[in-house]
Scaffold this motif. Structure first.
Motif, PDB file in Angstrom:
ATOM      1  N   GLU B 106       6.237   8.465  -6.810  1.00  0.00           N
ATOM      2  CA  GLU B 106       5.832   7.118  -6.399  1.00  0.00           C
ATOM      3  C   GLU B 106       6.822   6.530  -5.394  1.00  0.00           C
ATOM      4  O   GLU B 106       6.442   6.026  -4.334  1.00  0.00           O
ATOM      5  N   LEU B 114       5.379   4.420   4.181  1.00  0.00           N
ATOM      6  CA  LEU B 114       5.264   3.023   4.602  1.00  0.00           C
ATOM      7  C   LEU B 114       6.580   2.424   5.109  1.00  0.00           C
ATOM      8  O   LEU B 114       6.578   1.451   5.847  1.00  0.00           O
ATOM      9  N   LEU B 127       2.085  -1.098   8.017  1.00  0.00           N
ATOM     10  CA  LEU B 127       0.810  -1.787   8.257  1.00  0.00           C
ATOM     11  C   LEU B 127       0.364  -1.576   9.712  1.00  0.00           C
ATOM     12  O   LEU B 127      -0.801  -1.251   9.970  1.00  0.00           O
ATOM     13  N   ALA B 128       1.318  -1.717  10.651  1.00  0.00           N
ATOM     14  CA  ALA B 128       0.982  -1.529  12.059  1.00  0.00           C
ATOM     15  C   ALA B 128       0.602  -0.079  12.337  1.00  0.00           C
ATOM     16  O   ALA B 128      -0.247   0.221  13.175  1.00  0.00           O
ATOM     17  N   ALA B 130      -0.907   1.888  10.290  1.00  0.00           N
ATOM     18  CA  ALA B 130      -2.129   2.286   9.575  1.00  0.00           C
ATOM     19  C   ALA B 130      -3.339   2.379  10.490  1.00  0.00           C
ATOM     20  O   ALA B 130      -4.219   3.220  10.265  1.00  0.00           O
ATOM     21  N   ALA B 131      -3.401   1.542  11.536  1.00  0.00           N
ATOM     22  CA  ALA B 131      -4.569   1.564  12.410  1.00  0.00           C
ATOM     23  C   ALA B 131      -4.658   2.878  13.193  1.00  0.00           C
ATOM     24  O   ALA B 131      -5.754   3.383  13.434  1.00  0.00           O
ATOM     25  N   PRO B 134      -4.529   6.307  10.026  1.00  0.00           N
ATOM     26  CA  PRO B 134      -5.127   5.925   8.739  1.00  0.00           C
ATOM     27  C   PRO B 134      -5.105   7.041   7.705  1.00  0.00           C
ATOM     28  O   PRO B 134      -4.873   6.771   6.515  1.00  0.00           O
ATOM     29  N   VAL B 137      -1.550   7.338   6.216  1.00  0.00           N
ATOM     30  CA  VAL B 137      -1.223   6.219   5.330  1.00  0.00           C
ATOM     31  C   VAL B 137      -2.008   6.318   4.022  1.00  0.00           C
ATOM     32  O   VAL B 137      -1.455   6.119   2.927  1.00  0.00           O
ATOM     33  N   GLN B 138      -3.281   6.689   4.136  1.00  0.00           N
ATOM     34  CA  GLN B 138      -4.078   6.802   2.903  1.00  0.00           C
ATOM     35  C   GLN B 138      -3.585   7.949   2.035  1.00  0.00           C
ATOM     36  O   GLN B 138      -3.607   7.856   0.810  1.00  0.00           O
ATOM     37  N   LEU B 141      -0.664   6.597   0.158  1.00  0.00           N
ATOM     38  CA  LEU B 141      -1.083   5.711  -0.929  1.00  0.00           C
ATOM     39  C   LEU B 141      -1.607   6.514  -2.109  1.00  0.00           C
ATOM     40  O   LEU B 141      -1.377   6.164  -3.269  1.00  0.00           O
ATOM     41  N   LYS B 144       1.355   8.081  -3.903  1.00  0.00           N
ATOM     42  CA  LYS B 144       2.034   7.022  -4.655  1.00  0.00           C
ATOM     43  C   LYS B 144       1.271   6.704  -5.937  1.00  0.00           C
ATOM     44  O   LYS B 144       1.853   6.513  -7.008  1.00  0.00           O
ATOM     45  N   LYS B 145      -0.054   6.713  -5.812  1.00  0.00           N
ATOM     46  CA  LYS B 145      -0.875   6.405  -6.993  1.00  0.00           C
ATOM     47  C   LYS B 145      -0.715   7.472  -8.076  1.00  0.00           C
ATOM     48  O   LYS B 145      -0.706   7.148  -9.275  1.00  0.00           O
TER      49      LYS B 145
END
Lengths: 155, 431
Positions: B106, B114, B127-128, B130-131, B134, B137-138, B141, B144-145
């Motif tokens: 995690e 990030l 965040l910047a 991620a566009a 994507p 970044v996903q 995530l 991490k989950k």
């Protein structure tokens, strides 16, 4: 296929006034009669897993400090003032960061409304304070009314 | 005649855990002072623990950090168990390692995707980024989950877990709860391998330091919870001897203590790079192969900590899968113990590095004394020293560029300021 579902999420924990998001989600679930999916979240980032097929999101969280205990406010995303609202919790991604990230990833529903309830006492395992407990019904009425408006036939 | 001093101040370091600042003073084109300023107030956990029932310690110390609560729980229960003479069963020991794998996955996945990768790809934030990235970044995530899922199942909840007990756990998970995680972790292992190869291709600044690496080391496993505290120069000590070899000292500019080696008076480095370089042989097969392929045995470049972090994510997935597939016996949840006067010290490996705890307990099971040395306190002096050596290469740049370079270096260590307070803004003074 276009997303059509409505999702209502209450973010919270077991700790005092921070329960309010969960209490609202539980009460909305009893009222919506299948018109919306309702979930409890422990942290805002949980939302990222639940957005597929969702057209409309109503998300409710506790707000520490900015509004009085028991006060209910709502903002439609994107609202400039939301960036400064201190939603409760200091761990992981904040609610605003989570929504912004979902937007960047193209996963944010077309309609997002954020409901904030002002909280006061967030202590481990303590009950909600009377002012915040009393706000649950008011918030539920407003969220259900918003859901009804959203589902009303458009002229 | 000397020039007017040039001061560069980073008021609040971005993309680090907690809040701190960095002050740099430059005179005649040379770095005169570097101060990592941890200004979060002291939290006084050691004093808060005195007089408490020892059973409260893992839950209280978990509150020190929202990112690495398991590390605090693990160091505390191991230290208390040594004070009480308790040895946990091999099955419980295995479940504790599994829980620790969850925290490494995690924390490392969050930091890599990030907090740190944006530095290499030229973005201000995850965040910047991620566009344009994507999928990456996903992926982060999702990894991490997976870590959160392990914390949920074994720790009772993902944030500030509550299921770790002196002697074991309050409740052990059902085998079916663990088996259900296998498919996600199989996906995660392959994704982690891809992450590590991806980050290893980044452009890294040329910067090497003669590090004194410090980490737990264990002959039979990649050390997380047990082993000797080892150093690059061959010291190998039990945690009980920590205070004989390492000293914390106050500095005026920080609420965090800074640690040095007593023998040398010098700073040292803890964390993923130190662990991989000291314990490469104990990495599991995929992680070991990646280490051999991607991280030179002599690598002492702090910017490449991101590669070491990726290797450790892979190791954590491999070890977690090994345990999850093995249907760990989940019988007795806790070992019994009797109160007795005693003193116990233990160190475990938090995602950011070595975390030392020592407790003295009385015959009624109350904490008489507590001592906690977090990894960021140990790295703080090293970070300042590294900045002194790195920044001259960019000293002619603008203040903003110097501040940016300094922040990038600081993020390499994944400092957890909230843990260290007893810690980042960057200020540069040019004279």
């Amino acid at each position: 296929m276009r997303p059509s579902q409505t999702l209502v999420v209450g973010i919270g924990s077991s700790h005092g006034d921070d329960r309010v998001g969960w209490e609202i989600a539980d009460a909305v679930l009893e009222r919506v009669d299948g018109r919306a999916e309702v979930r409890r979240a422990r942290k805002p980032a949980d939302l990222l897993d639940w957005l597929e097929g969702i057209a409309s999101l109503e998300v409710c969280d506790a707000v520490a400090g900015e509004i009085g205990p028991g006060c209910v406010r709502s903002w439609v995303w994107p609202a400039a003032e939301i960036a400064g609202v201190p939603f409760a919790g200091s761990h992981d991604l904040s609610l605003v960061a989570t929504l912004a990230l979902a937007e960047q990833l193209g996963r944010l529903p077309a309609h997002v409304r954020i409901w904030g309830v002002g909280v006061h006492r967030v202590q481990a395992w303590s009950p909600m304070s009377p002012a915040v407990a009393a706000a649950v019904d008011r918030a539920v009425e407003q969220i259900c009314a918003a859901l009804d408006v959203a589902r009303a036939p458009q002229p | 005649m000397s020039e007017t001093p040039r001061t560069i101040r980073v008021e609040a370091l971005a993309r680090v855990e907690g809040e701190g600042a960095l002050n740099l003073r430059v005179r005649d084109g040379k770095i005169e002072a570097v101060e990592l300023n941890i200004y979060e107030p002291p939290r006084l956990f050691e004093a808060l623990l005195r007089g408490r029932a020892l059973e409260e310690v893992p839950d209280i110390t978990a509150r020190i950090c929202g990112i690495c609560p398991v590390a605090y729980q693990m160091s505390s229960v191991h230290a208390l168990e040594r004070a009480l003479g308790v040895t946990v069963s091999p099955e419980l020991r295995q479940l504790r390692r599994l829980l620790y794998c969850g925290e490494w996955i995690e924390s490392h996945a969050l930091h890599v995707h990030l907090l740190h990768v944006p530095d290499f790809l030229g973005y201000d934030s995850g965040l910047a980024m991620a566009a344009d990235f994507p999928d990456e970044v996903q992926r982060g995530l999702r990894l991490k989950k997976h870590g959160s899922q392990l914390l949920d199942v074994l720790g009772g909840r993902a944030v500030h877990p509550i299921n770790v007990a002196v002697g074991g756990f309050y409740r052990v998970p059902r085998a079916s709860e663990l088996a259900a995680l296998v498919p996600d972790f199989e996906w995660g292992l392959q994704a982690a391998i891809n992450v590590t190869r991806w980050v290893s291709d980044f452009d890294f600044p040329t910067f090497e330091r003669p590090y004194d690496f410090v980490a737990l080391s264990h002959p039979d496993e990649y050390a997380m919870c047990e082993g000797n505290i080892c150093t690059s120069d061959g010291l190998a000590i039990d945690a009980a001897q920590f205070a004989e070899h390492f000293r914390e000292q106050q500095v005026p500019h920080s609420t965090a203590l800074q640690a040095v080696r007593i023998e040398t008076g010098a700073t040292y480095l803890v964390g993923p790079l130190a662990r991989v370089q000291l314990n490469r042989r104990q990495l599991m097969s995929e992680a070991r192969q990646l280490a051999d392929d991607l991280l030179e045995r002599s690598c002492a470049n702090p910017f490449k900590s991101i590669v070491a972090r990726g290797i450790e994510i892979v190791h954590a997935y491999e070890e977690a899968l090994s345990i999850l597939r093995g249907s760990p016996a989940c019988g007795q949840s806790r070992m019994p113990y009797d109160y007795r006067e005693g003193d116990g010290a233990a160190a475990t490996e938090a995602p950011r590095g070595l975390l030392y705890h020592r407790y003295r307990v009385d015959a009624e099971g109350r904490v008489a004394a507590a001592d906690i040395v977090p990894p960021t306190s140990q790295n703080q002096g090293q970070i300042e020293d590294d900045l002194r050596h790195f920044l001259p290469a960019v000293i002619d740049a603008s203040d903003d560029e110097i501040a940016d370079a300094a922040e990038r270096l600081v993020r390499s260590y994944d400092p957890c300021i909230s843990c260290a307070t007893h810690f980042l803004r960057v200020k540069v003074e040019r004279q």
